[in-house]
Write a protein that holds these residues in place. Structure first.
Motif, PDB file in Angstrom:
ATOM      1  N   LEU A 139      -2.159  23.260  36.547  1.00  0.00           N
ATOM      2  CA  LEU A 139      -2.733  22.663  35.338  1.00  0.00           C
ATOM      3  C   LEU A 139      -4.103  23.273  35.038  1.00  0.00           C
ATOM      4  CD1 LEU A 139      -2.062  20.502  33.223  1.00  0.00           C
ATOM      5  CD2 LEU A 139      -3.429  18.900  34.572  1.00  0.00           C
ATOM      6  N   ARG A 140      -4.247  23.769  33.812  1.00  0.00           N
ATOM      7  CA  ARG A 140      -5.509  24.388  33.397  1.00  0.00           C
ATOM      8  C   ARG A 140      -6.226  23.584  32.311  1.00  0.00           C
ATOM      9  NH1 ARG A 140      -3.065  30.557  32.801  1.00  0.00           N
ATOM     10  NH2 ARG A 140      -2.261  30.707  34.936  1.00  0.00           N
ATOM     11  N   GLY A 141      -5.450  22.959  31.429  1.00  0.00           N
ATOM     12  CA  GLY A 141      -6.050  22.201  30.334  1.00  0.00           C
ATOM     13  C   GLY A 141      -5.456  20.816  30.229  1.00  0.00           C
ATOM     14  N   LEU A 142      -6.309  19.763  30.286  1.00  0.00           N
ATOM     15  CA  LEU A 142      -5.867  18.374  30.173  1.00  0.00           C
ATOM     16  C   LEU A 142      -6.588  17.752  28.981  1.00  0.00           C
ATOM     17  CD1 LEU A 142      -4.260  16.004  31.366  1.00  0.00           C
ATOM     18  CD2 LEU A 142      -6.251  15.485  32.798  1.00  0.00           C
ATOM     19  N   PHE A 161      -6.833  22.546  41.278  1.00  0.00           N
ATOM     20  CA  PHE A 161      -7.918  23.502  41.484  1.00  0.00           C
ATOM     21  C   PHE A 161      -7.979  24.586  40.404  1.00  0.00           C
ATOM     22  CE2 PHE A 161      -6.937  21.951  45.821  1.00  0.00           C
ATOM     23  CZ  PHE A 161      -8.163  21.388  46.103  1.00  0.00           C
ATOM     24  N   ALA A 162      -6.951  24.633  39.544  1.00  0.00           N
ATOM     25  CA  ALA A 162      -6.959  25.633  38.472  1.00  0.00           C
ATOM     26  C   ALA A 162      -7.512  25.071  37.159  1.00  0.00           C
ATOM     27  CB  ALA A 162      -5.544  26.161  38.245  1.00  0.00           C
ATOM     28  N   LYS A 186     -13.151  26.783  38.498  1.00  0.00           N
ATOM     29  CA  LYS A 186     -12.988  27.395  37.183  1.00  0.00           C
ATOM     30  C   LYS A 186     -13.302  26.426  36.043  1.00  0.00           C
ATOM     31  CE  LYS A 186      -9.356  30.499  38.879  1.00  0.00           C
ATOM     32  NZ  LYS A 186      -7.952  30.940  38.703  1.00  0.00           N
ATOM     33  N   LEU A 187     -13.692  25.197  36.363  1.00  0.00           N
ATOM     34  CA  LEU A 187     -13.919  24.187  35.327  1.00  0.00           C
ATOM     35  C   LEU A 187     -15.104  24.595  34.448  1.00  0.00           C
ATOM     36  CD1 LEU A 187     -12.980  21.358  34.352  1.00  0.00           C
ATOM     37  CD2 LEU A 187     -14.811  20.404  35.758  1.00  0.00           C
ATOM     38  N   TYR A 188     -14.834  24.756  33.156  1.00  0.00           N
ATOM     39  CA  TYR A 188     -15.908  25.135  32.236  1.00  0.00           C
ATOM     40  C   TYR A 188     -16.177  24.070  31.184  1.00  0.00           C
ATOM     41  CZ  TYR A 188     -12.452  26.409  28.637  1.00  0.00           C
ATOM     42  OH  TYR A 188     -11.447  26.377  27.701  1.00  0.00           O
ATOM     43  N   ARG A 189     -15.293  23.073  31.072  1.00  0.00           N
ATOM     44  CA  ARG A 189     -15.482  22.044  30.041  1.00  0.00           C
ATOM     45  C   ARG A 189     -15.099  20.685  30.600  1.00  0.00           C
ATOM     46  NH1 ARG A 189     -16.023  21.880  24.608  1.00  0.00           N
ATOM     47  NH2 ARG A 189     -15.296  20.005  23.548  1.00  0.00           N
ATOM     48  N   LEU A 190     -16.033  19.726  30.527  1.00  0.00           N
ATOM     49  CA  LEU A 190     -15.787  18.354  30.980  1.00  0.00           C
ATOM     50  C   LEU A 190     -16.345  17.399  29.942  1.00  0.00           C
ATOM     51  CD1 LEU A 190     -14.845  16.335  33.119  1.00  0.00           C
ATOM     52  CD2 LEU A 190     -17.075  16.570  34.234  1.00  0.00           C
ATOM     53  N   ASN A 191     -15.454  16.665  29.290  1.00  0.00           N
ATOM     54  CA  ASN A 191     -15.851  15.718  28.245  1.00  0.00           C
ATOM     55  C   ASN A 191     -15.256  14.349  28.562  1.00  0.00           C
ATOM     56  OD1 ASN A 191     -16.550  14.319  25.962  1.00  0.00           O
ATOM     57  ND2 ASN A 191     -15.808  15.848  24.519  1.00  0.00           N
ATOM     58  N   SER A 210     -19.545  27.198  37.043  1.00  0.00           N
ATOM     59  CA  SER A 210     -18.698  27.641  35.934  1.00  0.00           C
ATOM     60  C   SER A 210     -18.794  26.720  34.727  1.00  0.00           C
ATOM     61  CB  SER A 210     -17.237  27.715  36.394  1.00  0.00           C
ATOM     62  OG  SER A 210     -16.788  26.431  36.815  1.00  0.00           O
ATOM     63  N   LEU A 211     -19.372  25.509  34.903  1.00  0.00           N
ATOM     64  CA  LEU A 211     -19.384  24.517  33.840  1.00  0.00           C
ATOM     65  C   LEU A 211     -20.196  25.009  32.646  1.00  0.00           C
ATOM     66  CD1 LEU A 211     -18.145  21.705  33.504  1.00  0.00           C
ATOM     67  CD2 LEU A 211     -20.337  20.743  34.180  1.00  0.00           C
ATOM     68  N   ASN A 212     -19.561  24.981  31.469  1.00  0.00           N
ATOM     69  CA  ASN A 212     -20.193  25.445  30.238  1.00  0.00           C
ATOM     70  C   ASN A 212     -20.578  24.291  29.316  1.00  0.00           C
ATOM     71  OD1 ASN A 212     -19.621  26.132  27.178  1.00  0.00           O
ATOM     72  ND2 ASN A 212     -20.298  28.049  28.100  1.00  0.00           N
ATOM     73  N   PHE A 213     -19.770  23.233  29.336  1.00  0.00           N
ATOM     74  CA  PHE A 213     -19.945  22.104  28.415  1.00  0.00           C
ATOM     75  C   PHE A 213     -19.787  20.813  29.205  1.00  0.00           C
ATOM     76  CE2 PHE A 213     -18.378  18.815  25.627  1.00  0.00           C
ATOM     77  CZ  PHE A 213     -19.026  19.003  24.424  1.00  0.00           C
TER      78      PHE A 213
END
Length: 828
Positions: A139-142, A161-162, A186-191, A210-213
């Motif tokens: 899973l990459r995008g939830l 982990f992906a 690899k997590l770059y977005r957490l909302n 790696s977190l961008n947002f």
């Protein structure tokens, strides 16, 4: 004959066997288990087939979206099943946003072990997020935002982990944020915004390179924020940090300065205290810093002068004291500078006038003293200015006093010149010196000589008496003239058997007069003479390519808006009068009424309109306080009104027209019916063809103008539709077209967010609180229509009539009609 018969039988048997073999091949998938798949891997695996069937059973599907999931699995990986994508017979993506799905998510979703993307946002799905999500290693995008999920976030999510993007915002989630949520490297977005989460920020999140947002705003999070952000030896990727509207306390972490890519820090509406870390002034790319509504104390950081990329700085509603440093002009790109409700002292620095990009400056409710710097008159982009409730003194620079109303200056007892009720005192004359070497004997025997001051006072008294006498004479003359005009109008109307001033009475012409020229009246609430108009008190409201707009106050107190057209671009008198007489008959609820026009003896041309006292759309949206929200019904009413005004059949607007229109004369407060149309809408028909072409091709850059408009040989409706779409987006997002980041304009920014399936971040936060029932659908459908209007290709944009029709389908407007024509010309 026998041999020939045998040959025919052999042919029949061969044909029969071929047909039988073909039928067997066709029926083979139905006779074999679902998991049995040919070499090309098109047929779905048994585990994935069972997982999708359980997924379908657990959901409520009122729109019948999952009706296509009705075979034995043959169509699942052939594109026949809605929202399903496969690779080698395994499901890798389920994408079903905006499908009105309800129910819950089944735990059997964990059987889809190849799943990479689960996108179910903007539905009505409730219940808990399944623990089996943790059994999806790929899973990459939830994307589950804008649903009704409740319960806590499963800790098992840390087993994925992906994962690259997690968006669970705008749900009903409770409990703490699991510490495992940042396990993926690899997590770059957490909302996780707009939930009811509690507790603190897990320690692993500030250390995630790696977190961008990161958006945790509008929750019940509390405690201090760890001061362990970033690492000097690693380049962290965080660009946007938003944790506002929580209950965080303690100091603002200074280690945020270790995040060199930060573009936005939003910590407003919390309980932070202590000083602002000086280290934040070292962030080279920071564009937005919002620390408002906390308990921050100390002085304004001198290091902020290094923030040359900063566009928005909000420090209002804190306890900041001391002076604003003179080096503040180092923030050369600053557009919004809000410091209201603090304890700042000293003078407002002259260097603030060097911040030439400022559009909003709010220093109200502080303890500033001294005068208002004259350098502020150079801030040509300023649309909001407030220094009220300070200790300022002296005269207000005239340019500021004309541009902004008295509410921007009130509460400063010693400030003057900002309104008729606060005039500045006349300068005191120099004292009279006694004559030198005057003999004492003469002083006792001669009468006292009049001083210069006495002479001035006597002369002033005589002058005042003469002026009063002249005023009385002039008043008598005006009253006689007005009575004569009124009588003449009544006599003429009586001769026609009509009431004077009614819509069918036609224009009323006054020629000559003390001022000369020609004044033509259309129907209106009151009558005035050419002398009344030319002698009125006027202040500039704005300037455009077509001319200058004034607010004129007549002698009897009535207020009108007067537009003086530029002489070189207006048509000749005969053609001008033909056009303006047609425009004067237009009466539409979304267009300002043209009440009169004046042709001067030297060729000047004036248009007189009703004055709209409720301010501009820009101020209505962007210059209001937090206690004045604008609900969706009001915004939709503005959208309807603006579209109907543009669609009026008797107007020929241009791309630059609609921009000026919607900004210059917008609606009033939420309780008032919006009026979306401007003075500028009347200008193009009165201009020469060459002037219209020059306006379109050489108009100043505007965030409302279509990108291709400067290349056009003539204006067209598709450029107007683009401007209309930008206004829609402004009302949906709450953002000014100039506020977006990374150099993108508002349409580009919205399109990029929607493309990444982060739609909930587009809408104004005020609107997100209303997302219930039909409101969510109306928002999404209006957003789609707005993006259609701002399509980069003019040919792909709809016509104005089509826009109006679609708006009626999204949310019918009881005050309008689909034809957009409004009242007939000449009728109210």
């Amino acid at each position: 004959m026998r041999i020939q018969g045998r040959r025919e039988n052999r042919k029949k048997r061969t044909l029969f066997n071929s047909l039988l073999l073909l039928l067997f091949i066709l029926l083979l998938p139905l006779l074999s288990p679902a998991g049995a798949q040919p070499a090309d891997g098109v047929v779905i695996t048994e585990a994935d087939y069972q997982g999708l069937q359980a997924f379908k059973r657990s959901l409520v599907d009122p729109a019948g979206v999952l009706r296509s999931w009705n075979d034995t699995g043959l169509g699942a990986c052939l594109g026949a099943w809605a929202g399903i994508k496969c690779v080698r017979g395994q499901v890798i993506a389920i994408q079903l946003p905006w499908r009105y799905l309800g129910g819950r998510l089944t735990e059997e979703i964990g059987q889809l072990t190849a799943l990479r993307k689960l996108s179910l946002h903007d539905n009505l799905i409730g219940g808990q997020i399944p623990e089996s999500i943790g059994f999806l290693p790929n899973l990459r995008g939830l994307y589950l935002f804008s649903n009704r999920f409740s319960g806590s976030i499963p800790a098992s999510i840390g087993n994925c982990f992906a994962l690259q993007a997690i968006d669970l915002s705008n749900n009903l989630l409770v409990g703490a944020i699991p510490s495992s949520v940042s396990n993926s490297s690899k997590l770059y977005r957490l909302n996780l915004s707009y939930n009811n989460l509690s507790g603190s920020i897990p320690a692993g999140i500030p250390r995630s390179p790696s977190l961008n947002f990161l958006s945790l705003n509008n929750n019940n999070l509390s405690g201090s924020v760890s001061d362990t952000w970033g690492d000097d030896n690693v380049t962290y990727q965080l660009q946007r940090l938003n944790i506002d509207n929580n209950s965080f306390s303690g100091s603002i972490p200074g280690t945020l300065s270790r995040l060199p890519l930060l573009l936005e820090i939003t910590l407003s509406n919390n309980q932070f205290d202590g000083r602002i870390p000086e280290e934040l002034g070292s962030l080279p790319k920071l564009q937005r810093l919002d620390l408002s509504s906390n308990s921050i104390s100390g002085s304004f950081p001198v290091s902020f002068s290094n923030l040359s990329s900063l566009v928005e700085l909000r420090l209002d509603n804190n306890l900041i004291d001391g002076r604003v440093p003179e080096s503040v002009d180092g923030m050369q790109n600053l557009s919004i500078f809000s410091m209201k409700k603090n304890r700042l002292t000293g003078e407002i620095p002259e260097t603030v006038g060097n911040l030439t990009n400022l559009s909003r400056l709010d220093f109200s409710d502080n303890e500033f003293d001294g005068g208002i710097p004259s350098s502020l008159i150079h801030l040509s982009n300023l649309t909001f200015f407030n220094v009220s409730n300070n200790n300022l003194s002296g005269p207000v620079p005239p340019a500021l006093a004309q541009e902004f109303n008295e509410s921007s200056f009130r509460g400063n007892i010693q400030l003057c010149g900002f309104s008729p009720s606060a005039p500045c005192p006349s300068p005191s004359p120099s004292p009279n010196l006694p004559p030198a070497e005057s003999p004492p004997a003469q002083k006792t025997h001669r009468r006292r000589k009049l001083s210069t001051r006495d002479i001035i006072l006597i002369a002033a008294g005589i002058l005042l008496a003469v002026l009063l006498l002249l005023c009385c004479i002039l008043l008598c003359c005006l009253l006689r003239k007005r009575t004569a005009i009124s009588k003449k109008s009544k006599d003429a109307a009586a001769g026609r058997g009509e009431k004077p001033g009614g819509p069918s009475a036609g224009p009323e012409v006054e020629s000559g007069g003390e001022a000369g020229g020609k004044l033509v009246h259309f129907d209106g609430p009151f009558v005035f003479t050419a002398d009344d108009l030319l002698c009125a008190t006027a202040e500039i409201m704005g300037k455009s390519t077509y001319g200058t707009v004034y607010k004129a106050t007549l002698e009897d107190g009535h207020e009108v808006a007067v537009k003086r057209l530029r002489e070189k671009i207006a048509k000749g008198q005969r053609e001008f009068e033909s056009e303006v007489n047609l425009l004067g008959k237009i009466r539409h609820e979304n267009l300002l009424a043209l009440r009169a026009y004046y042709l001067g003896p030297k060729g000047e041309k004036l248009l007189v309109f009703d004055y709209m006292s409720k301010g501009s759309l820009a101020a209505f949206l962007h210059a209001r306080g937090p206690d004045a929200p604008i609900n969706w019904a009001t915004r939709m009413s503005i959208i309807h009104g603006t579209t109907r005004g543009l669609h009026h059949p008797n107007l020929k607007p241009t791309s630059s027209t609609q921009t000026h229109a919607s900004r210059q004369h917008p609606p009033g407060p939420p309780t008032a019916a919006p009026t979306g149309s401007p003075l500028a809408a009347y200008s193009p028909p009165l201009m020469t063809a060459a002037a219209q072409l020059q306006v379109v091709r050489h108009a100043a850059p505007s965030r409302y103008r279509a990108p291709s408009s400067s290349k056009l040989k003539k204006a067209n409706t598709k450029t107007d539709v683009y401007s209309l779409g930008v206004i829609f987006l402004e009302l949906l997002t709450g953002k000014s077209p100039g506020e977006t980041t990374n150099g993108a304009d508002l349409p580009q920014w919205v399109a990029s967010i929607v493309k990444e399936e982060w739609t909930n971040e587009v809408f104004d936060l005020e609107l997100m609180r209303e997302v219930e029932g039909n409101v969510g659908d109306e928002l999404l459908n209006t957003l789609k229509l707005a993006l259609h209007c701002v399509d980069p290709s003019p040919a792909a944009r709809p016509e104005v009539g089509d826009v109006l029709q679609q708006l009626q389908e999204i949310k019918p407007d009881p005050g309008g009609s689909t034809d957009g024509g409004g009242a007939e010309p000449g009728k109210e």
